[in-house]
Design a protein around this motif. Structure first.
Motif, PDB file in Angstrom:
ATOM      1  N   ILE A   1      -9.208  19.488   8.392  1.00 47.04           N
ATOM      2  CA  ILE A   1     -10.262  18.842   7.365  1.00 47.04           C
ATOM      3  C   ILE A   1      -9.847  19.227   5.809  1.00 47.04           C
ATOM      4  O   ILE A   1      -9.757  18.411   5.108  1.00 47.04           O
ATOM      5  CB  ILE A   1     -11.620  19.332   7.478  1.00 47.04           C
ATOM      6  CG1 ILE A   1     -12.429  18.676   6.652  1.00 47.04           C
ATOM      7  CG2 ILE A   1     -11.963  20.629   7.733  1.00 47.04           C
ATOM      8  CD1 ILE A   1     -12.904  16.954   6.492  1.00 47.04           C
TER       9      ILE A   1
ATOM     10  N   ASP B   1      -6.973  17.098   4.839  1.00 40.19           N
ATOM     11  CA  ASP B   1      -7.598  15.729   4.439  1.00 40.19           C
ATOM     12  C   ASP B   1      -8.200  15.579   3.065  1.00 40.19           C
ATOM     13  O   ASP B   1      -8.216  14.611   2.154  1.00 40.19           O
ATOM     14  CB  ASP B   1      -8.506  15.257   5.276  1.00 40.19           C
ATOM     15  CG  ASP B   1      -8.011  14.791   6.863  1.00 40.19           C
ATOM     16  OD1 ASP B   1      -6.606  14.775   6.731  1.00 40.19           O
ATOM     17  OD2 ASP B   1      -8.880  14.630   7.746  1.00 40.19           O
ATOM     18  N   LEU B   2      -8.683  16.901   2.812  1.00 41.96           N
ATOM     19  CA  LEU B   2      -9.510  16.800   1.477  1.00 41.96           C
ATOM     20  C   LEU B   2      -8.783  17.144   0.295  1.00 41.96           C
ATOM     21  O   LEU B   2      -8.610  16.713  -1.001  1.00 41.96           O
ATOM     22  CB  LEU B   2     -10.611  17.890   1.489  1.00 41.96           C
ATOM     23  CG  LEU B   2     -11.786  17.812   2.572  1.00 41.96           C
ATOM     24  CD1 LEU B   2     -12.603  19.044   2.320  1.00 41.96           C
ATOM     25  CD2 LEU B   2     -12.353  16.293   1.988  1.00 41.96           C
TER      26      LEU B   2
ATOM     27  N   ARG C   1      -5.558  15.674   0.333  1.00 41.90           N
ATOM     28  CA  ARG C   1      -4.968  14.485   0.066  1.00 41.90           C
ATOM     29  C   ARG C   1      -6.044  13.746  -0.765  1.00 41.90           C
ATOM     30  O   ARG C   1      -5.677  12.997  -1.708  1.00 41.90           O
ATOM     31  CB  ARG C   1      -4.964  13.892   1.446  1.00 41.90           C
ATOM     32  CG  ARG C   1      -4.043  12.591   1.383  1.00 41.90           C
ATOM     33  CD  ARG C   1      -3.564  12.159   2.721  1.00 41.90           C
ATOM     34  NE  ARG C   1      -4.742  11.877   3.491  1.00 41.90           N
ATOM     35  CZ  ARG C   1      -5.122  12.423   4.506  1.00 41.90           C
ATOM     36  NH1 ARG C   1      -4.288  13.043   5.432  1.00 41.90           N
ATOM     37  NH2 ARG C   1      -6.141  11.820   5.205  1.00 41.90           N
ATOM     38  N   THR C   2      -7.177  13.963  -0.576  1.00 44.08           N
ATOM     39  CA  THR C   2      -8.168  13.214  -1.421  1.00 44.08           C
ATOM     40  C   THR C   2      -8.200  13.553  -2.522  1.00 44.08           C
ATOM     41  O   THR C   2      -8.288  12.830  -3.534  1.00 44.08           O
ATOM     42  CB  THR C   2      -9.724  13.540  -0.671  1.00 44.08           C
ATOM     43  OG1 THR C   2      -9.583  13.127   0.760  1.00 44.08           O
ATOM     44  CG2 THR C   2     -10.733  12.823  -1.442  1.00 44.08           C
TER      45      THR C   2
ATOM     46  N   ARG D   1      -5.343  12.102  -4.431  1.00 41.85           N
ATOM     47  CA  ARG D   1      -5.452  10.740  -4.638  1.00 41.85           C
ATOM     48  C   ARG D   1      -6.316  10.454  -5.961  1.00 41.85           C
ATOM     49  O   ARG D   1      -5.990   9.638  -6.532  1.00 41.85           O
ATOM     50  CB  ARG D   1      -6.175  10.160  -3.591  1.00 41.85           C
ATOM     51  CG  ARG D   1      -6.525   8.628  -3.742  1.00 41.85           C
ATOM     52  CD  ARG D   1      -7.060   7.819  -2.326  1.00 41.85           C
ATOM     53  NE  ARG D   1      -7.865   8.479  -1.727  1.00 41.85           N
ATOM     54  CZ  ARG D   1      -9.308   8.440  -2.081  1.00 41.85           C
ATOM     55  NH1 ARG D   1      -9.597   7.505  -3.277  1.00 41.85           N
ATOM     56  NH2 ARG D   1     -10.230   9.009  -1.607  1.00 41.85           N
TER      57      ARG D   1
ATOM     58  N   TYR E   1     -17.415  14.384  -6.571  1.00 41.86           N
ATOM     59  CA  TYR E   1     -16.982  13.382  -5.402  1.00 41.86           C
ATOM     60  C   TYR E   1     -17.146  14.380  -4.183  1.00 41.86           C
ATOM     61  O   TYR E   1     -17.796  13.636  -3.314  1.00 41.86           O
ATOM     62  CB  TYR E   1     -15.771  13.146  -5.638  1.00 41.86           C
ATOM     63  CG  TYR E   1     -15.135  12.235  -4.445  1.00 41.86           C
ATOM     64  CD1 TYR E   1     -15.239  10.654  -4.414  1.00 41.86           C
ATOM     65  CD2 TYR E   1     -14.588  12.667  -2.995  1.00 41.86           C
ATOM     66  CE1 TYR E   1     -14.636   9.839  -3.616  1.00 41.86           C
ATOM     67  CE2 TYR E   1     -14.193  11.824  -2.337  1.00 41.86           C
ATOM     68  CZ  TYR E   1     -14.346  10.484  -2.174  1.00 41.86           C
ATOM     69  OH  TYR E   1     -13.856   9.759  -1.295  1.00 41.86           O
TER      70      TYR E   1
END
Lengths: 148, 179
Positions: free
Chosen positions: A59, A62-63, A65-66, A69, A83
């Protein structure tokens, strides 16, 4: 000796882990610095006390990567924080803002410190040496003489 | 008077111990309060499992009260709750939508064939990006979404009989009362 070697290996492994997050190449070098700072002050939701930068949890990946982005899309640091906070709550912020629901978090430590200062100061006052009066000195001398 | 003051440190310790005890036992620190309660379920446009070319969006979700269940074949707890989810779908007629989270779609289809498929359909989130969008940090997670598409309840962990009776059913009853 073995212990030292092990410790060094662990240290090196940690460094390798830390550099893993730098593997992203940003379109703008300024973003990479902001990315690193943000990751160190955002907390991985799965791992209680690890930042996004240091956690190996999926996780956290993923975060990261977020965050990357969002930065590439032109978000400000605050927008990135908001966010993640909107989705994962205050938990992800190592430095949450002051609100009605979390006031004890902010108020209790200074109050405890204040109490500690007061206590220490009072103990100090109680223990301060006060010179004996003439009468007291005579009394002490008498008492000590009695013992002989 | 002075005697009594000697007990102050012990009293302070007792209070502290109580707080720490409650802090360590009352609440699972892994369970985060959801930030998404009473907020709209986010927009999405994602493929549907087992239907090549077909996609689902938020518009398909609204209009009806639903459970949205985040699951994966790599998640043992998802298998553990599968029976209860199937029971809920069959016995209550509540619509259950799946989000197949960070999984291999073909394996997910096989898993459903083997264990039964209580889902109206499954949305495929291979990257986990949509999971981030809805604040998922571990599967299984289950959302109760009302007919307007607002998230009303979230469960992190398995949905079992107790959770159904003590949390989900009352949450649904509360929605019912609102109407």
């Amino acid at each position: 000796m073995m212990l030292r070697v092990c410790a060094m290996l662990v240290a090196v492994a940690c460094l390798l882990g830390a550099s893993a997050i730098d593997g992203f190449d940003f379109s703008n070098p300024g973003l990479a610095d902001r990315y690193r700072v943000l990751l160190s002050e955002l907390r991985c939701p799965k791992c209680l006390n690890e930042s996004l930068a240091s956690s190996g949890a999926p996780i956290a990946r993923d975060l990261r990567r977020t965050v990357r982005r969002l930065l590439e899309e032109g978000a400000t640091d605050d927008e990135v924080r908001v966010y993640l906070q909107e989705r994962y709550g205050d938990f992800v912020l190592y430095d949450p803002e002051f609100r009605m629901t979390n006031w004890p978090l902010w108020v209790v430590p200074p109050v405890l410190l204040l109490i500690a200062v007061v206590v220490v100061a009072r103990v100090g006052v109680l223990r301060r040496r006060v010179p004996l009066t003439k009468r007291e000195r005579e009394q002490v001398a008498r008492l000590l003489d009695d013992d002989r | 008077m002075n005697r009594a003051r000697l007990f102050i440190p012990m009293a302070v310790f007792a209070v502290l111990a109580c707080f720490l005890f409650l802090g360590f036992t009352l609440r699972d620190p892994h369970e985060l309060p959801s930030a998404l309660i009473d907020r709209p379920f986010p927009d999405f446009d994602l493929p549907i499992l087992g239907k090549p070319g077909a996609r689902a969006t938020r518009a398909d979700l609204v209009g009806q009260r639903r459970l949205v269940n985040v699951w994966a074949t790599w998640c043992p707890t998802c298998l553990a709750e599968h029976g209860e989810l199937s029971r809920i779908a069959n016995e209550t007629g509540l619509s259950v939508i799946g989000i197949n989270y960070k999984d291999d779609p073909s394996e997910a289809s096989r898993w459903l064939a083997r264990h039964g498929d209580p889902y109206d359909y499954n949305i495929v989130d291979v990257s986990g990006d949509f999971g981030v969008e809805i604040g998922v940090y571990g599967a299984p997670e289950t959302f109760l979404v009302d007919a307007e598409g607002t998230i009303r309840y979230k469960r992190v962990g398995d949905v079992n009989e107790d959770i159904w009776r003590e949390e989900l059913q009352p949450a649904i009853a509360a929605l019912e009362a609102l109407r």
